[in-house]
Design a protein around this motif. Structure first.
Motif, PDB file in Angstrom:
ATOM      1  N   ASP A 163     -25.072  36.174 -30.459  1.00 26.38           N
ATOM      2  CA  ASP A 163     -25.779  34.941 -30.117  1.00 26.38           C
ATOM      3  C   ASP A 163     -25.849  34.768 -28.601  1.00 26.38           C
ATOM      4  OD1 ASP A 163     -27.041  32.346 -30.805  1.00 26.38           O
ATOM      5  OD2 ASP A 163     -25.212  31.530 -29.897  1.00 26.38           O
ATOM      6  N   VAL A 164     -24.733  34.993 -27.932  1.00 25.62           N
ATOM      7  CA  VAL A 164     -24.686  34.868 -26.467  1.00 25.62           C
ATOM      8  C   VAL A 164     -25.587  35.925 -25.817  1.00 25.62           C
ATOM      9  CG1 VAL A 164     -23.150  35.119 -24.467  1.00 25.62           C
ATOM     10  CG2 VAL A 164     -22.405  33.799 -26.453  1.00 25.62           C
ATOM     11  N   LEU A 165     -25.513  37.154 -26.312  1.00 28.84           N
ATOM     12  CA  LEU A 165     -26.342  38.221 -25.752  1.00 28.84           C
ATOM     13  C   LEU A 165     -27.823  37.947 -25.999  1.00 28.84           C
ATOM     14  CD1 LEU A 165     -26.765  40.954 -24.395  1.00 28.84           C
ATOM     15  CD2 LEU A 165     -26.342  42.027 -26.637  1.00 28.84           C
ATOM     16  N   ALA A 166     -28.171  37.542 -27.203  1.00 29.48           N
ATOM     17  CA  ALA A 166     -29.580  37.292 -27.526  1.00 29.48           C
ATOM     18  C   ALA A 166     -30.166  36.176 -26.664  1.00 29.48           C
ATOM     19  CB  ALA A 166     -29.725  36.959 -29.006  1.00 29.48           C
ATOM     20  N   ARG A 167     -29.381  35.149 -26.405  1.00 32.60           N
ATOM     21  CA  ARG A 167     -29.870  34.064 -25.552  1.00 32.60           C
ATOM     22  C   ARG A 167     -30.190  34.582 -24.146  1.00 32.60           C
ATOM     23  NH1 ARG A 167     -28.728  28.745 -27.659  1.00 32.60           N
ATOM     24  NH2 ARG A 167     -27.507  28.951 -29.570  1.00 32.60           N
ATOM     25  N   ARG A 168     -29.333  35.460 -23.634  1.00 33.91           N
ATOM     26  CA  ARG A 168     -29.581  35.982 -22.290  1.00 33.91           C
ATOM     27  C   ARG A 168     -30.770  36.935 -22.289  1.00 33.91           C
ATOM     28  NH1 ARG A 168     -25.605  38.285 -17.603  1.00 33.91           N
ATOM     29  NH2 ARG A 168     -27.212  38.283 -16.001  1.00 33.91           N
ATOM     30  N   VAL A 169     -30.881  37.771 -23.308  1.00 35.05           N
ATOM     31  CA  VAL A 169     -32.024  38.679 -23.391  1.00 35.05           C
ATOM     32  C   VAL A 169     -33.319  37.875 -23.426  1.00 35.05           C
ATOM     33  CG1 VAL A 169     -33.219  40.355 -24.863  1.00 35.05           C
ATOM     34  CG2 VAL A 169     -30.761  40.593 -24.444  1.00 35.05           C
ATOM     35  N   GLU A 170     -33.336  36.809 -24.214  1.00 36.59           N
ATOM     36  CA  GLU A 170     -34.538  35.983 -24.300  1.00 36.59           C
ATOM     37  C   GLU A 170     -34.868  35.333 -22.956  1.00 36.59           C
ATOM     38  OE1 GLU A 170     -36.498  32.617 -27.203  1.00 36.59           O
ATOM     39  OE2 GLU A 170     -34.309  32.649 -27.000  1.00 36.59           O
ATOM     40  N   ALA A 171     -33.855  34.852 -22.258  1.00 38.86           N
ATOM     41  CA  ALA A 171     -34.073  34.116 -21.011  1.00 38.86           C
ATOM     42  C   ALA A 171     -34.310  35.029 -19.807  1.00 38.86           C
ATOM     43  CB  ALA A 171     -32.883  33.201 -20.728  1.00 38.86           C
ATOM     44  N   GLU A 172     -33.583  36.143 -19.727  1.00 43.16           N
ATOM     45  CA  GLU A 172     -33.594  36.955 -18.509  1.00 43.16           C
ATOM     46  C   GLU A 172     -33.918  38.426 -18.728  1.00 43.16           C
ATOM     47  OE1 GLU A 172     -30.006  36.435 -16.154  1.00 43.16           O
ATOM     48  OE2 GLU A 172     -29.654  34.519 -17.161  1.00 43.16           O
ATOM     49  N   GLY A 173     -34.122  38.816 -19.968  1.00 43.91           N
ATOM     50  CA  GLY A 173     -34.327  40.229 -20.270  1.00 43.91           C
ATOM     51  C   GLY A 173     -35.742  40.700 -20.020  1.00 43.91           C
ATOM     52  N   ASP A 174     -35.965  41.946 -20.329  1.00 44.01           N
ATOM     53  CA  ASP A 174     -37.277  42.547 -20.169  1.00 44.01           C
ATOM     54  C   ASP A 174     -38.285  41.810 -21.052  1.00 44.01           C
ATOM     55  OD1 ASP A 174     -39.477  44.577 -20.963  1.00 44.01           O
ATOM     56  OD2 ASP A 174     -38.489  45.523 -19.243  1.00 44.01           O
ATOM     57  N   PRO A 175     -39.435  41.415 -20.508  1.00 48.47           N
ATOM     58  CA  PRO A 175     -40.421  40.676 -21.295  1.00 48.47           C
ATOM     59  C   PRO A 175     -41.040  41.509 -22.416  1.00 48.47           C
ATOM     60  CG  PRO A 175     -41.311  41.198 -19.139  1.00 48.47           C
ATOM     61  CD  PRO A 175     -39.859  41.596 -19.128  1.00 48.47           C
ATOM     62  N   GLY A 176     -40.827  42.800 -22.412  1.00 46.31           N
ATOM     63  CA  GLY A 176     -41.337  43.665 -23.467  1.00 46.31           C
ATOM     64  C   GLY A 176     -40.498  43.657 -24.728  1.00 46.31           C
ATOM     65  N   VAL A 177     -39.387  42.922 -24.731  1.00 47.70           N
ATOM     66  CA  VAL A 177     -38.594  42.753 -25.953  1.00 47.70           C
ATOM     67  C   VAL A 177     -39.290  41.656 -26.759  1.00 47.70           C
ATOM     68  CG1 VAL A 177     -36.364  42.129 -26.950  1.00 47.70           C
ATOM     69  CG2 VAL A 177     -36.450  43.435 -24.809  1.00 47.70           C
ATOM     70  N   LEU A 178     -39.904  42.047 -27.877  1.00 44.44           N
ATOM     71  CA  LEU A 178     -40.681  41.113 -28.687  1.00 44.44           C
ATOM     72  C   LEU A 178     -39.826  40.325 -29.666  1.00 44.44           C
ATOM     73  CD1 LEU A 178     -43.713  43.436 -29.456  1.00 44.44           C
ATOM     74  CD2 LEU A 178     -43.551  41.630 -27.721  1.00 44.44           C
ATOM     75  N   GLY A 187     -19.390  42.244 -24.145  1.00 39.62           N
ATOM     76  CA  GLY A 187     -18.821  41.419 -25.218  1.00 39.62           C
ATOM     77  C   GLY A 187     -19.215  41.938 -26.584  1.00 39.62           C
ATOM     78  N   LEU A 188     -20.467  42.339 -26.739  1.00 41.23           N
ATOM     79  CA  LEU A 188     -20.893  42.929 -28.016  1.00 41.23           C
ATOM     80  C   LEU A 188     -20.141  44.220 -28.280  1.00 41.23           C
ATOM     81  CD1 LEU A 188     -22.697  43.224 -30.510  1.00 41.23           C
ATOM     82  CD2 LEU A 188     -24.418  44.272 -29.009  1.00 41.23           C
ATOM     83  N   HIS A 189     -20.040  45.070 -27.279  1.00 39.84           N
ATOM     84  CA  HIS A 189     -19.360  46.356 -27.450  1.00 39.84           C
ATOM     85  C   HIS A 189     -17.873  46.195 -27.748  1.00 39.84           C
ATOM     86  CE1 HIS A 189     -22.791  48.320 -24.984  1.00 39.84           C
ATOM     87  NE2 HIS A 189     -23.116  48.158 -26.246  1.00 39.84           N
ATOM     88  N   SER A 190     -17.291  45.069 -27.368  1.00 39.59           N
ATOM     89  CA  SER A 190     -15.873  44.856 -27.655  1.00 39.59           C
ATOM     90  C   SER A 190     -15.622  44.470 -29.113  1.00 39.59           C
ATOM     91  CB  SER A 190     -15.285  43.794 -26.722  1.00 39.59           C
ATOM     92  OG  SER A 190     -15.753  42.509 -27.075  1.00 39.59           O
ATOM     93  N   VAL A 191     -16.642  43.980 -29.804  1.00 40.39           N
ATOM     94  CA  VAL A 191     -16.451  43.544 -31.199  1.00 40.39           C
ATOM     95  C   VAL A 191     -17.143  44.450 -32.203  1.00 40.39           C
ATOM     96  CG1 VAL A 191     -16.085  41.135 -30.551  1.00 40.39           C
ATOM     97  CG2 VAL A 191     -18.393  41.903 -31.169  1.00 40.39           C
ATOM     98  N   ALA A 192     -17.992  45.372 -31.739  1.00 42.48           N
ATOM     99  CA  ALA A 192     -18.720  46.255 -32.650  1.00 42.48           C
ATOM    100  C   ALA A 192     -19.034  47.577 -31.963  1.00 42.48           C
ATOM    101  CB  ALA A 192     -20.018  45.589 -33.100  1.00 42.48           C
ATOM    102  N   SER A 193     -19.008  48.642 -32.740  1.00 46.20           N
ATOM    103  CA  SER A 193     -19.353  49.974 -32.236  1.00 46.20           C
ATOM    104  C   SER A 193     -20.691  50.388 -32.815  1.00 46.20           C
ATOM    105  CB  SER A 193     -18.297  50.994 -32.656  1.00 46.20           C
ATOM    106  OG  SER A 193     -17.044  50.670 -32.106  1.00 46.20           O
TER     107      SER A 193
END
Length: 132
Positions: free
Chosen positions: A25-40, A80-86
């Protein structure tokens, strides 16, 4: 649509499912706000009893895949994602370009990669025509 790239990621959970849900959830919020605009789209699902999760990410093209990873891999939210999932498995639905392969070759990625799925046909509805 032939330029689009869809990625199916498979994860093994290293922490309780709710930790994965919070991290994504935290990662997705940042991707949406600050990530590459090509992520649909950036969608993730967890299977608590199996201890697994899946991600479905849609990119406008292969260059957006590279742009996303160039931007986000250094973020603490990605750590943070990598610390909870591989990440165990990546399926490319669309072109695996030589540029993507070069990026992967320079990375520390250890997940199994499956590619070769070329777009065969289909359609995508406009999102403003229907609602959640």
């Amino acid at each position: 649509m032939e330029q689009r790239l869809t990625i199916l990621n498979s994860y093994r959970l290293n922490a309780p499912p709710e930790h994965f849900a919070r991290a994504i959830d935290v990662l997705a919020r940042r991707v949406e706000a600050e990530g590459d605009p090509g992520v649909l789209s950036y969608r993730f699902f967890v299977h608590a009893s199996e201890g697994t999760a899946r991600g479905v990410i849609d990119y406008v093209n292969a260059a957006a895949w590279i742009g996303h990873h160039d931007i986000a891999m250094g973020w603490p939210e990605m750590s943070g994602l990598h610390s909870v999932a591989s990440l165990t498995d990546i399926v490319f639905l669309g072109a695996m370009t030589s540029e993507i392969q070069a990026w992967i070759d320079r990375s520390t990625l250890t997940a199994r990669i499956r590619c070769g799925y070329a777009f065969a046909g289909g359609f995508q509805r406009r999102s403003d025509r229907w609602h959640d």
